[in-house]
Design a protein around this motif. Structure first.
Motif, PDB file in Angstrom:
ATOM      1  N   ALA A 425      23.539  65.032  53.688  1.00 38.67           N
ATOM      2  CA  ALA A 425      24.963  64.808  53.441  1.00 38.67           C
ATOM      3  C   ALA A 425      25.188  63.303  53.472  1.00 38.67           C
ATOM      4  O   ALA A 425      24.801  62.630  54.439  1.00 38.67           O
ATOM      5  CB  ALA A 425      25.811  65.503  54.496  1.00 38.67           C
ATOM      6  N   ASP A 426      25.785  62.750  52.426  1.00 36.16           N
ATOM      7  CA  ASP A 426      25.930  61.307  52.373  1.00 36.16           C
ATOM      8  C   ASP A 426      27.251  60.911  51.715  1.00 36.16           C
ATOM      9  O   ASP A 426      27.888  61.707  51.016  1.00 36.16           O
ATOM     10  CB  ASP A 426      24.748  60.673  51.643  1.00 36.16           C
ATOM     11  N   PHE A 427      27.641  59.674  51.975  1.00 41.46           N
ATOM     12  CA  PHE A 427      28.802  59.088  51.294  1.00 41.46           C
ATOM     13  C   PHE A 427      28.438  57.670  50.894  1.00 41.46           C
ATOM     14  O   PHE A 427      27.567  57.022  51.487  1.00 41.46           O
ATOM     15  CB  PHE A 427      30.037  59.090  52.199  1.00 41.46           C
ATOM     16  N   LEU A 428      29.120  57.171  49.857  1.00 40.78           N
ATOM     17  CA  LEU A 428      28.873  55.812  49.383  1.00 40.78           C
ATOM     18  C   LEU A 428      30.174  55.239  48.841  1.00 40.78           C
ATOM     19  O   LEU A 428      30.772  55.792  47.918  1.00 40.78           O
ATOM     20  CB  LEU A 428      27.801  55.809  48.285  1.00 40.78           C
ATOM     21  N   LEU A 429      30.605  54.140  49.449  1.00 36.13           N
ATOM     22  CA  LEU A 429      31.795  53.420  49.005  1.00 36.13           C
ATOM     23  C   LEU A 429      31.335  52.167  48.265  1.00 36.13           C
ATOM     24  O   LEU A 429      30.588  51.347  48.818  1.00 36.13           O
ATOM     25  CB  LEU A 429      32.669  53.042  50.194  1.00 36.13           C
ATOM     26  N   THR A 430      31.761  52.013  47.011  1.00 33.03           N
ATOM     27  CA  THR A 430      31.263  50.940  46.158  1.00 33.03           C
ATOM     28  C   THR A 430      32.426  50.121  45.600  1.00 33.03           C
ATOM     29  O   THR A 430      33.437  50.680  45.139  1.00 33.03           O
ATOM     30  CB  THR A 430      30.448  51.523  44.987  1.00 33.03           C
ATOM     31  N   TYR A 431      32.234  48.810  45.645  1.00 35.46           N
ATOM     32  CA  TYR A 431      33.219  47.901  45.044  1.00 35.46           C
ATOM     33  C   TYR A 431      32.479  46.930  44.134  1.00 35.46           C
ATOM     34  O   TYR A 431      31.485  46.310  44.544  1.00 35.46           O
ATOM     35  CB  TYR A 431      33.969  47.124  46.124  1.00 35.46           C
ATOM     36  N   ASN A 432      32.928  46.818  42.902  1.00 32.25           N
ATOM     37  CA  ASN A 432      32.312  45.876  41.975  1.00 32.25           C
ATOM     38  C   ASN A 432      33.389  45.051  41.294  1.00 32.25           C
ATOM     39  O   ASN A 432      34.487  45.537  41.017  1.00 32.25           O
ATOM     40  CB  ASN A 432      31.453  46.608  40.926  1.00 32.25           C
ATOM     41  N   ASN A 433      33.047  43.769  41.046  1.00 33.13           N
ATOM     42  CA  ASN A 433      34.005  42.885  40.413  1.00 33.13           C
ATOM     43  C   ASN A 433      33.267  41.619  39.962  1.00 33.13           C
ATOM     44  O   ASN A 433      32.052  41.494  40.159  1.00 33.13           O
ATOM     45  CB  ASN A 433      35.138  42.524  41.381  1.00 33.13           C
ATOM     46  N   THR A 434      34.013  40.717  39.368  1.00 36.33           N
ATOM     47  CA  THR A 434      33.453  39.438  38.954  1.00 36.33           C
ATOM     48  C   THR A 434      34.348  38.323  39.477  1.00 36.33           C
ATOM     49  O   THR A 434      35.493  38.546  39.889  1.00 36.33           O
ATOM     50  CB  THR A 434      33.355  39.338  37.424  1.00 36.33           C
ATOM     51  N   ALA A 435      33.802  37.114  39.448  1.00 32.78           N
ATOM     52  CA  ALA A 435      34.549  35.936  39.881  1.00 32.78           C
ATOM     53  C   ALA A 435      34.101  34.764  39.034  1.00 32.78           C
ATOM     54  O   ALA A 435      33.102  34.844  38.302  1.00 32.78           O
ATOM     55  CB  ALA A 435      34.310  35.665  41.366  1.00 32.78           C
ATOM     56  N   GLY A 436      34.829  33.639  39.160  1.00 30.96           N
ATOM     57  CA  GLY A 436      34.442  32.443  38.415  1.00 30.96           C
ATOM     58  C   GLY A 436      34.482  32.655  36.930  1.00 30.96           C
ATOM     59  O   GLY A 436      33.516  32.353  36.224  1.00 30.96           O
ATOM     60  N   ASN A 437      35.587  33.220  36.450  1.00 29.51           N
ATOM     61  CA  ASN A 437      35.734  33.494  35.016  1.00 29.51           C
ATOM     62  C   ASN A 437      34.644  34.413  34.480  1.00 29.51           C
ATOM     63  O   ASN A 437      34.208  34.290  33.335  1.00 29.51           O
ATOM     64  CB  ASN A 437      35.750  32.187  34.223  1.00 29.51           C
ATOM     65  N   GLY A 438      34.174  35.310  35.326  1.00 27.22           N
ATOM     66  CA  GLY A 438      33.177  36.293  34.894  1.00 27.22           C
ATOM     67  C   GLY A 438      31.744  35.823  35.012  1.00 27.22           C
ATOM     68  O   GLY A 438      30.815  36.592  34.719  1.00 27.22           O
ATOM     69  N   ASP A 439      31.547  34.577  35.480  1.00 22.58           N
ATOM     70  CA  ASP A 439      30.169  34.087  35.609  1.00 22.58           C
ATOM     71  C   ASP A 439      29.440  34.745  36.769  1.00 22.58           C
ATOM     72  O   ASP A 439      28.219  34.920  36.726  1.00 22.58           O
ATOM     73  CB  ASP A 439      30.160  32.568  35.814  1.00 22.58           C
ATOM     74  N   PHE A 440      30.185  35.071  37.807  1.00 21.73           N
ATOM     75  CA  PHE A 440      29.573  35.646  39.007  1.00 21.73           C
ATOM     76  C   PHE A 440      29.976  37.112  39.122  1.00 21.73           C
ATOM     77  O   PHE A 440      31.167  37.446  39.097  1.00 21.73           O
ATOM     78  CB  PHE A 440      30.030  34.874  40.246  1.00 21.73           C
ATOM     79  N   GLY A 441      28.973  38.000  39.213  1.00 28.07           N
ATOM     80  CA  GLY A 441      29.237  39.423  39.356  1.00 28.07           C
ATOM     81  C   GLY A 441      28.677  39.951  40.663  1.00 28.07           C
ATOM     82  O   GLY A 441      27.674  39.449  41.164  1.00 28.07           O
TER      83      GLY A 441
END
Length: 962
Positions: A425-441
């Motif tokens: 039994a497992d759970f996974l909380l995920t957050y994804n985004n970019t920064a620096g005008n999309g240069d950094f993910g």
């Protein structure tokens, strides 16, 4: 690896489909339908030879309980039940970096499988795949065909060793070896299958009115081993329905596998259902389910190994004059179900057909595994996934021994039932985004897992049958025997990952995980393991010219903990037979350790990948270095302590190696394409330290000893996988005879009093070459694979040569004139040790008769004595290369199938596996890939212990898509 590659020529055991295709992955197996396979990634890292990877299906671990034996029958491992038809792709994660994602059970790597899913389409997609294979036995040992059953050149049948019968003894007819008279020279003799004056057979010795034996021709039977095996048949069918829309998708797969092996009455029937579906319950909530049901049955799983209940053991001794077809009528007339028919009763052998049809090891196994998941998307960046997975099987194994079975004269019936469940039994909380005008993910995740594993087994036996042929626990002539056991295990885990990237330049993955295991002491049951990996895109960083299709440099470091099995901390008591009127309990044989610590594996690796000319040429090279320490092992103790062993944390093993993959597209046109993939790997594992704790100082342990004298030993400073055992005593004095085998004044060589290093079962390297050629609708795929280096010890060779069966046993006597083969002494080549301590050649004959020299012996001991209990004489090279797979297919043009209006695709193929085998001249008897021994815990490499021969397959397939 794409699923299409696996399905070109699917093996009964899915694991065997990976052989030779992936660098750093070594696979060995056992013969027989549905038998186990052993897969080791990047070398042995366990002193207990338990280096199996974890299997992951669609992100969820599934059970792979290793080799599952009852007695000496191999019931296969759970990974063999994975259905190739449902596989979309396979990815092999090597080393502890995989454990950061999937837990400590993946400390030795993971096989990650992604299954096929439905797609958004109009209507229902239907696919049908069918394969029909014929199977033949592969390489068999090479036998001599000059001399038949008997001893010292004498043989005449009468009661064939049945001293309990009414008939007198013959002349060496109780002897089961082939040191008898020369065959094929026009002579006749009384034999077990000779007719009698009353219409019976000579071997019908339990029949009181058998009559006198009428002599029959004394001739060789060159195919008497080959004729035992049959032509196997395999039918594999898969029917799948799939579809989907913007709300969800589904795929339903139905599969049947029906196989009869080359061993008589060895079969396997497997039926599988897979449902893989997902559905959007709302804009933010998605559900998915993947469930599999497997029904597996077998009438008989043959016994393996050295013992009277295996057919390969029987072939070790069977006389070269024996027509095996005469043994197919395995009951004596009028005594059906009571007395088996045999060529020799004096040495207590079982008729091999009697074994296969009467002494059976059946199986009825039901397995359900899969998972249910919900995923909620809070927004475009944040989502939460919760999942429950279960893997449960119930394995029922009925086993029977007919009356007159050697060692079970009154028959026997036994039932074993094994239940096992694994729940995650497992759970996974995920957050994804970019920064620096999309240069950094970045992609950040935190999660947790609870793993529960439980099992229960019961074994009940009727030691003697009351009524012959009735196999029921109630039909017992004496008290029933039985045992039962159960276990539970839990691991709780919390983990986090961070996947970072900058432009298309650099990618970094960081993981951290902590496990709490119920099998470790309360103060030491928590272990933390992190990992970090970095991948640089050199093409983007340095703006490399267009000739570079890809240029990457990568590196990683990981540390992982590992626990042990349940109930390894405190000594307990087991039930025992009552002592008179008093109940009894008995302690375990070894001292357990309440202070165990988790095993720790630390690894780093560096690699690079380049491709050129629009990916027409590419290579990928990896170097790795892994250190495993604090292994949980048992050390022997003196018996006066009251325990045979004690369990401790000890041992450091370092594995390092290189893996390389080269891809080439030699030809690429509009109609024709040729892809070549080469993989190569080399691994060296070495034991760095063992025990020096102030109580014990141990620099070696025996890891396995499935043969007579040799063993696999781990010694400090030496390579893992080392085989040690008695060698020849050799001349050490300087001079022309230095290094030669000493022949002592008793006419024989002698083994060393101390074990010597004999070799290593690990190959120096393993590799494979896979070719894919396509021309319009025509395709040709073939793969060569193999390994170079390594050794194994053969028990069959030792016993069968010493019994006068193999080609080597005709040495000397085959060169002598008929009628004189057993007259003059034979002189074993080597250095004869003279009374004054000097040496001279023991054999001075030059005509191949070995009839002149210093110390002579008889024909049998001339062959047998240099082999018995001298493991050096039983060594063979493990080097081999084989054509593993071949497939020639043709996809019909669409204009032939009404332009695809109903039938979208039709492909017809001819497929084959293991078509030919190449080994060094020194090994003409065995396929090294199946030279493994078995025990209750798994396959043991480096030892041929009456191994079942490998097989060759050839067949046709039809693939339809609607």
């Amino acid at each position: 690896m794409k699923g299409d590659v696996i399905n070109e020529s699917p093996a009964t055991n899915f694991v065997n489909n990976l052989s030779g295709k992936i660098a750093g992955v070594n696979i060995s197996g056992a013969g027989g339908v549905g038998s186990s396979a052993r897969i080791v990634i990047r070398g042995e890292s366990s002193l207990g030879l338990q280096s199996q990877p974890l299997f992951i299906i669609d992100g969820v671990p599934v059970g792979n309980d290793g080799t599952s034996n009852t007695g000496s029958a191999d019931y296969g491992n759970s990974a063999s039940e994975i259905n190739p038809a449902d596989i979309e792709s396979v990815n092999v994660l090597k080393g502890p970096a995989a454990a950061a994602l999937y837990g400590s059970r993946a400390a030795r790597g993971a096989i990650v499988i992604t299954t096929k899913k439905g797609t958004n389409r109009k209507g229902v997609g239907v696919s049908f795949n069918t394969y029909m294979f014929g199977t033949k036995v592969g390489r068999l040992p090479k036998f001599q065909n000059q001399f038949g059953q008997g001893n010292n050149g004498q043989y005449e049948g009468s009661n064939f060793g049945a001293s309990w019968s009414a008939y007198p003894s013959g002349n060496n007819d109780d002897y089961d070896e082939s040191w008898g008279p020369r065959m094929d020279i026009g002579t006749t003799r009384a034999q077990f299958d000779s007719p009698t004056t009353n219409g019976f057979r000579g071997g019908d010795v339990a029949v009181n009115n058998r009559g006198d034996i009428i002599q029959s021709p004394w001739v060789s039977q060159p195919n008497n081993i080959k004729d035992f095996f049959t032509t196997g048949k395999k039918y594999y069918n898969n029917l799948a329905f799939s579809g989907g829309n913007e709300h969800g998708d589904y795929r339903l797969s139905l599969t049947s596998l029906n196989e009869k092996g080359v061993i008589p009455n060895n079969d396997l029937n497997r039926y599988q259902v897979n449902l893989n579906s997902s559905y959007r319950l709302s804009k933010k909530l998605t559900s998915s389910i993947n469930i599999n049901y497997v029904r597996q049955t077998s009438d008989n799983r043959p016994d393996n190994g050295y013992g009277r209940n295996t057919f390969m053991y029987f072939f070790t001794w069977m006389g070269r004059n024996v027509n095996i077809n005469s043994l197919k009528r395995y009951w004596q007339p009028g005594l059906e179900g009571i007395r088996q028919f045999q060529y020799n009763y004096g040495e207590n052998h079982n008729n091999p057909f009697f074994l296969q049809y009467q002494d059976t090891k059946g199986q009825n196994k039901d397995r359900v595994y899969g998972n249910i998941a919900l995923e909620y998307a809070f927004n475009d960046h944040l989502k939460l996934k919760a999942r429950v997975a279960d893997d449960f099987y119930n394995d029922f194994r009925p086993m029977q021994w007919a009356v007159s079975t050697v060692d079970y004269e009154s028959g026997r019936y036994e039932i074993v039932q094994i239940k096992n469940e694994e729940r995650n039994a497992d759970f996974l909380l995920t957050y994804n985004n970019t920064a620096g005008n999309g240069d950094f993910g970045y992609n950040l995740s935190v999660g947790g897992n609870r793993f529960d594993n439980s099992g229960h087994s019961e074994d009940v036996a009727a030691p003697q049958l009351l009524i012959p042929g009735v196999y029921n626990i109630g039909n017992t002539g004496t008290a029933l025997t039985g045992s039962s056991s159960q276990f539970k295990k839990r691991i709780n885990s919390l983990y986090g990952t961070a996947n970072l990237n900058y432009k298309d330049y650099v990618y970094m993955d960081i993981t951290a995980r902590n496990d709490w295991s119920s099998t470790l002491p309360a103060g030491s049951n928590s272990y933390f393991y992190p990992s970090v990996s970095l991948n640089g895109n050199l093409k983007s960083i340095f703006n490399l010219p267009e000739v570079f299709s890809q240029a990457q440099l990568r590196g990683s470091w990981a540390k992982v903990g590992n626990d042990t099995g349940p109930y390894a901390l405190k000594n307990t008591y087991n039930y025992a037979s009552p002592w008179g009127s008093n109940y009894a309990l008995v302690g375990t044989g070894g001292l357990l350790n309440p202070n165990l610590k988790p095993e720790i594996i630390t690894t780093y690796e560096i690699g690079t990948a380049f491709s050129f000319f629009n990916s027409r040429l590419g290579f990928d090279v990896t170097y790795y270095n892994a250190l495993s320490k604090n292994q949980i092992i048992s050390l022997p103790t003196v018996q006066s302590s009251g325990a045979g062993s004690r369990q401790i944390n000890a041992g450091e093993i370092r594995n390092k190696g290189v893996e390389a993959v080269v891809t080439i597209v030699p030809v690429k046109t509009a109609d024709f394409k040729w892809n070549v993939t080469l993989n190569w790997s080399h691994n060296t594992g070495r034991l760095i330290s063992l025990v020096d704790d102030g109580i014990d100082k141990v620099d070696k342990i025996v890891q396995a000893a499935p043969g007579e004298d040799a063993s696999i030993q781990a010694r400090v400073g030496q390579r893992m996988g080392s085989i040690w055992g008695p060698g020849y005593q050799r001349v050490t004095d300087e001079g022309p005879m230095k290094g030669q085998v000493i022949i002592f004044n008793d006419s024989y060589p002698r083994g060393t009093t101390e074990d010597i290093y004999l070799g290593n079962y690990h190959p120096d390297w393993i590799g494979g070459i896979y070719n894919q050629l396509t021309y319009k609708g025509l395709s040709l795929n073939f793969m060569f694979g193999g390994q170079f280096g390594g050794k194994f010890v053969s028990r069959f060779y030792n016993k069968a040569a010493g019994a006068g069966q193999l080609e080597e046993s005709a040495l000397g006597r085959g060169a002598r004139a008929p009628g004189t083969e057993y007259d003059a002494p034979y002189y074993i080549p080597g250095a004869a040790q003279m009374a004054d301590g000097s040496y001279q050649p023991n054999n001075t004959s030059t005509d191949g008769t070995y009839s002149a020299g210093v110390y002579g012996t008889n024909a049998r001991y001339f062959i047998k004595k240099p082999l018995d209990h001298i493991s050096e004489a039983q060594l063979f090279s493990s080097t081999y290369f084989k054509l593993r797979e071949l497939s020639i297919g043709y996809s019909l043009p669409s204009k032939w199938i009404a332009n695809g209006k109903f039938v979208k695709n039709v492909k017809i193929s001819v497929t084959a596996r293991n078509l030919f085998l190449i080994t060094p001249k020194s090994n003409k008897h065995f396929d090294p890939e199946v030279t493994t021994a078995t025990d209750g815990g798994g396959l043991i490499p480096g030892f041929e212990n009456m191994s079942t021969p490998s097989t060759r397959e050839m067949g046709i397939s039809l693939n339809l898509n609607f």
